[in-house]
Design an enzyme around this catalytic site. Structure first.
Site, PDB file in Angstrom:
ATOM      1  N   GLU A 100     111.388 -16.346  19.514  1.00 38.03           N
ATOM      2  CA  GLU A 100     112.506 -15.412  19.383  1.00 38.03           C
ATOM      3  C   GLU A 100     112.051 -14.058  19.900  1.00 38.03           C
ATOM      4  O   GLU A 100     110.869 -13.839  20.171  1.00 38.03           O
ATOM      5  CB  GLU A 100     112.985 -15.340  17.929  1.00 38.03           C
ATOM      6  CG  GLU A 100     113.787 -16.575  17.540  1.00 38.03           C
ATOM      7  CD  GLU A 100     114.346 -16.536  16.127  1.00 38.03           C
ATOM      8  OE1 GLU A 100     115.268 -17.298  15.856  1.00 38.03           O
ATOM      9  OE2 GLU A 100     113.869 -15.760  15.285  1.00 38.03           O
ATOM     10  N   HIS A 154     122.812  -7.667  14.875  1.00 37.53           N
ATOM     11  CA  HIS A 154     122.400  -8.828  15.684  1.00 37.53           C
ATOM     12  C   HIS A 154     123.212  -8.794  16.977  1.00 37.53           C
ATOM     13  O   HIS A 154     124.429  -8.609  16.947  1.00 37.53           O
ATOM     14  CB  HIS A 154     122.674 -10.124  14.912  1.00 37.53           C
ATOM     15  CG  HIS A 154     121.949 -11.303  15.485  1.00 37.53           C
ATOM     16  ND1 HIS A 154     122.265 -11.855  16.697  1.00 37.53           N
ATOM     17  CD2 HIS A 154     120.903 -12.014  15.008  1.00 37.53           C
ATOM     18  CE1 HIS A 154     121.449 -12.870  16.945  1.00 37.53           C
ATOM     19  NE2 HIS A 154     120.607 -12.985  15.930  1.00 37.53           N
ATOM     20  N   ARG A 195     115.949  -6.527  18.914  1.00 41.09           N
ATOM     21  CA  ARG A 195     117.402  -6.623  18.697  1.00 41.09           C
ATOM     22  C   ARG A 195     118.157  -5.316  18.885  1.00 41.09           C
ATOM     23  O   ARG A 195     119.282  -5.312  19.382  1.00 41.09           O
ATOM     24  CB  ARG A 195     117.663  -7.100  17.274  1.00 41.09           C
ATOM     25  CG  ARG A 195     117.453  -8.543  17.150  1.00 41.09           C
ATOM     26  CD  ARG A 195     117.730  -9.020  15.766  1.00 41.09           C
ATOM     27  NE  ARG A 195     117.332 -10.407  15.763  1.00 41.09           N
ATOM     28  CZ  ARG A 195     117.284 -11.173  14.695  1.00 41.09           C
ATOM     29  NH1 ARG A 195     117.613 -10.692  13.533  1.00 41.09           N
ATOM     30  NH2 ARG A 195     116.917 -12.425  14.786  1.00 41.09           N
ATOM     31  N   HIS A 222     123.756  -7.313  10.542  1.00 42.47           N
ATOM     32  CA  HIS A 222     123.051  -8.561  10.253  1.00 42.47           C
ATOM     33  C   HIS A 222     122.049  -8.425   9.119  1.00 42.47           C
ATOM     34  O   HIS A 222     121.874  -9.340   8.335  1.00 42.47           O
ATOM     35  CB  HIS A 222     122.337  -8.988  11.542  1.00 42.47           C
ATOM     36  CG  HIS A 222     121.628 -10.296  11.457  1.00 42.47           C
ATOM     37  ND1 HIS A 222     122.299 -11.484  11.229  1.00 42.47           N
ATOM     38  CD2 HIS A 222     120.311 -10.617  11.561  1.00 42.47           C
ATOM     39  CE1 HIS A 222     121.421 -12.483  11.206  1.00 42.47           C
ATOM     40  NE2 HIS A 222     120.211 -11.987  11.393  1.00 42.47           N
ATOM     41  N   ARG A 238     113.645  -4.983  11.878  1.00 44.01           N
ATOM     42  CA  ARG A 238     112.954  -6.221  11.474  1.00 44.01           C
ATOM     43  C   ARG A 238     112.715  -7.149  12.663  1.00 44.01           C
ATOM     44  O   ARG A 238     113.612  -7.383  13.478  1.00 44.01           O
ATOM     45  CB  ARG A 238     113.807  -6.958  10.434  1.00 44.01           C
ATOM     46  CG  ARG A 238     113.239  -8.288  10.008  1.00 44.01           C
ATOM     47  CD  ARG A 238     114.090  -8.924   8.953  1.00 44.01           C
ATOM     48  NE  ARG A 238     115.410  -9.229   9.443  1.00 44.01           N
ATOM     49  CZ  ARG A 238     115.766 -10.365  10.029  1.00 44.01           C
ATOM     50  NH1 ARG A 238     114.860 -11.314  10.222  1.00 44.01           N
ATOM     51  NH2 ARG A 238     116.993 -10.567  10.439  1.00 44.01           N
TER      52      ARG A 238
HETATM   53  C1  SIN Z   1     118.899 -15.792  14.237  1.00 45.30           C
HETATM   54  O1  SIN Z   1     118.878 -17.015  14.138  1.00 45.30           O
HETATM   55  O2  SIN Z   1     119.124 -15.221  15.307  1.00 45.30           O
HETATM   56  C2  SIN Z   1     118.686 -14.961  13.031  1.00 45.30           C
HETATM   57  C3  SIN Z   1     117.294 -15.011  12.607  1.00 45.30           C
HETATM   58  C4  SIN Z   1     116.914 -13.744  11.911  1.00 45.30           C
HETATM   59  O3  SIN Z   1     117.756 -12.902  11.653  1.00 45.30           O
HETATM   60  O4  SIN Z   1     115.734 -13.571  11.678  1.00 45.30           O
END
Ligand code: SIN
Length: 526
Positions: free
Chosen positions: A113, A230, A276, A337, A372
Site C-alpha cells: 500500500e 482516503h 494519502r 477516513h 497515518r
Molecule cells: C484501505 O483499504 O485502503 C484502508 C486501509 C487503511 O485505512 O489502513
C-alpha cells in the site's frame, strides 16, 4: 445497589476485544458495552489489511521509517517503535487464535500500500480483513467466561468521582432506560470520528462519542486537527462513499482525470502510491483543473478472475451499482477516513484521568503523527489494546471502589439530555456539511471562524447529549486547525501552505484550559 463489575470496555472493535481478552484472561469480570451489534465497528469495515513485519525481506526498522515518514515529522518515535516491534508478536498470536489471513501454497501473502517500502500488508478473504479479525477475536472472547458482551448499549457519559473515572452511564437496551455501571477501571475503545464529515468511508456509528465523553470527563485531547481523507471512495450520486481499498493501487490501479489522462506524475514521483494526503489533494486539484467533481480509478489491466479473487467485496459492491471493475473506470473522490487525533494516552493506554484508559482510533498515542501510514490502524488497535489491558491489571492491583465512589453527587449531570431524534438528525447533518466545506481537505482561517460561529448558534438550542458531544468534537477539530498555522500531513491550510518546523508540536486541548502545545504525546504520565 448500582451495577458493578471489575472492568468496563467500551467498544468492540479490534482494540476493545483485544483489551477485554487481556483483562479477562486473569479471571476478572469484564463488561464490554457496544452501541450496536458486537461485530459492528470500523474494524469490521477495514478492507486493505494489517501492516506487519513478517516477510523475509522486511525489518522493524523499515516499517518504523515508513511510519515516521508518513507521519510528517510528528510521530512519537517511542510509540512507533512499540507498534512495529510488538506488532509481530500480537499478529502471530492472532493467527494462533484462528485468524485466517490469505495464503498461497500455505505461505502468507503480503500486499503493498501507499508509502510502504515493502510488501507487508496481510489481508483476509481478499478485501474483508477487518471482518475476519473481528470474527476470530469474538470467538476467542467467547472462550473467556468473565467477558459479558452487551450489544446495543449506547454510552453517552463517564462517571468521574474524586478525580477518578469509576463508571459509565448508558442506555440499557433491555430496560430501555438510562443506567449506571461502575468498575475499577474503564477502557475506552470506541473508534474514530469519520462521521464528522458529510462524506466518509466510515460506518454510521463512527461519530466519535468516546472522544467527546472523555473530553467532558476532563481528559486531554491531542492532535485533533489531523484528519485523514482516503483518496478513493466510490463517488456515485445518492450512494454511500464505499471504500475502494488502497490495496487496489497497491496491485496496480491507476488514477485518471475526467479526460482519461493518468495524472499523478504531475504531483508526486511516487505516483498513485504517494501518502494519502498528497493523493487526496492531487485528486481535488485535478478535479478543479478539469472542472469536474470526480476522478477515476482504473484497474482494468487486471483480469476479471484476479479481481474477483483478490477484491471480492469491492467487485460485488461495484456490480450492485452497475460497475464492472475489470472493464469500467470507477468514479472516485476523497472522503474522511481516519482521525489521527483523539484522547491523549501514554504508551500503556493511560489517559490523563485516573481509572480511564483508551486504545485504538479513539486515542492519540502519537503513533500516526500528522498522517497515518496505510494499514497501521488495525495493528495499533491490537498492540495498544493488549497493552492497555495489561496496564489496567497492573495499576489497579489493591484498588477497590468504595462508598464514596458509588455515591451520586447532588449537582452531578443528569443521566441523559432531552432525547430528540429529529433535532439530532438535523444537527448532525448541518455539522457534517459545515465540516466538509470549511474544515476538510483544504482549510483556511475565515471559513473556519464562520464555522465556529455557526456551532455556537447550534449549541444555543437545547441539545441532547448526543448532539452536544458531536458539536463539541467538531469544535475541537476546528480549534486545533485554526491554531496550527502551517500545513503538515492531513492538515492543509491554504493560507499557510508550507510545513514550518517551528510547529513541530502536538496540540493539547482540555475542557478547563486554553489550547496548549506539547513536544510529545505519550510523555505526560512519566
Ligand atoms: C484501505 O483499504 O485502503 C484502508 C486501509 C487503511 O485505512 O489502513
Amino acid at each position: 445497589m448500582p451495577l458493578q463489575t471489575d472492568f468496563i470496555v467500551i467498544g468492540s472493535g479490534i482494540a476493545g476485544l483485544r483489551s477485554a481478552i487481556e483483562l479477562a484472561a486473569g479471571g476478572a469480570r469484564v463488561s464490554v458495552l457496544t452501541k450496536s451489534k458486537a461485530s459492528d465497528s470500523n474494524t469490521e469495515w477495514a478492507q486493505g489489511g494489517v501492516a506487519v513485519v513478517l516477510s523475509d525481506d522486511d525489518a522493524a526498522e523499515l516499517h518504523e521509517d515508513d511510519t515516521l515518514s508518513a507521519g510528517a515529522g510528528l510521530c512519537d518515535e517511542e510509540a512507533v517503535r512499540v507498534l512495529v516491534n510488538e506488532g509481530t508478536k500480537y499478529i502471530k498470536q492472532l493467527i494462533e487464535w484462528g485468524t485466517e489471513f490469505d495464503r498461497e501454497g500455505g505461505k502468507l501473502v503480503f500486499t503493498r500500500e501507499a508509502a510502504h517500502s515493502r510488501r507487508r500488508i496481510l489481508h483476509a478473504r481478499g478485501d474483508s480483513t477487518g471482518k475476519e479479525i473481528v470474527r476470530a477475536l469474538i470467538a476467542r472472547a467467547r472462550q473467556e467466561k468473565g467477558i459479558n458482551l452487551s450489544p446495543f448499549a449506547d454510552t453517552e457519559s463517564l462517571i468521574v468521582r474524586k478525580g477518578r473515572c469509576v463508571g459509565v452511564r448508558f442506555l440499557d437496551p433491555i430496560l430501555k432506560a438510562p443506567r449506571e455501571i461502575y468498575a475499577n477501571a474503564i477502557v475506552m475503545c470506541t473508534g474514530g470520528a469519520g462521521q464528522l464529515y458529510q462524506h466518509s468511508t466510515n460506518p454510521p456509528g463512527a461519530t466519535g462519542d468516546g472522544m467527546a465523553m472523555a473530553y467532558f470527563a476532563g481528559a486531554e485531547m491531542a492532535d485533533m486537527e489531523f484528519v485523514q481523507f482516503h483518496p478513493t471512495a466510490l463517488n456515485l450520486p445518492n450512494a454511500p462513499r464505499f471504500l475502494l481499498s488502497e490495496a487496489m493501487r497497491g496491485e496496480g490501479a491507476v488514477l485518471r482525470n475526467a479526460h482519461g489522462k493518468r495524472f499523478m506524475a504531475d504531483y508526486d514521483e511516487r505516483l498513485e502510491l504517494a501518502p494519502r494526503d498528497i493523493v487526496s489533494r492531487s485528486i481535488v486539484a485535478e478535479m478543479r483543473k478539469t472542472g469536474t467533481r470526480t476522478a477515476f480509478l482504473d484497474i482494468t489491466e487486471k483480469s476479471e478472475k484476479f479481481l474477483k479473487e483478490r477484491f471480492p467485496k469491492i467487485f460485488q459492491t461495484c456490480k450492485i451499482y452497475g460497475l464492472d471493475i475489470s472493464r469500467d473506470f470507477l468514479p472516485v473522490s476523497p472522503a474522511s477516513h481516519y482521525t489521527m487525533g483523539g484522547v491523549r494516552t501514554d504508551l500503556w493506554g493511560r489517559t490523563s484521568i485516573e481509572g480511564l484508559y483508551a486504545a485504538g482510533e479513539v486515542t492519540c498515542t502519537g503513533v500516526h503523527g500528522a498522517n497515518r501510514l496505510a494499514s497501521n490502524s488495525l495493528l495499533e488497535g491490537l498492540v495498544f489494546g493488549a497493552r492497555a489491558g495489561e496496564a489496567v491489571l497492573k495499576d489497579v492491583t489493591g484498588f477497590e471502589l468504595n462508598e464514596s465512589h458509588l455515591k451520586r453527587k447532588e449537582d452531578e449531570d443528569g443521566l441523559f439530555g432531552p432525547a430528540s431524534p429529529a433535532l439530532d438528525t438535523a444537527v448532525f447533518k448541518r455539522v457534517k456539511r459545515i465540516m466538509w466545506e470549511r474544515a476538510g481537505i483544504s482549510r483556511s482561517e475565515e471559513p473556519m471562524r464562520r464555522a465556529l460561529e455557526e456551532f455556537d448558534q447550534i449549541s444555543s438550542a437545547n441539545l441532547s447529549l448526543k448532539s452536544r458531544n458531536f458539536v463539541t468534537l467538531a469544535t475541537l477539530v476546528i480549534n486545533a486547525a485554526l491554531w496550527r498555522t502551517e500545513s503538515r500531513g492531513g492538515h492543509f491550510r491554504r493560507d499557510f501552505p508550507d510545513r514550518d518546523d517551528a510547529w513541530k508540536f502536538h496540540s493539547v486541548q482540555k475542557s478547563d484550559a486554553p489550547i496548549a502545545r506539547s513536544k510529545s504525546v505519550t510523555g505526560f504520565s512519566e
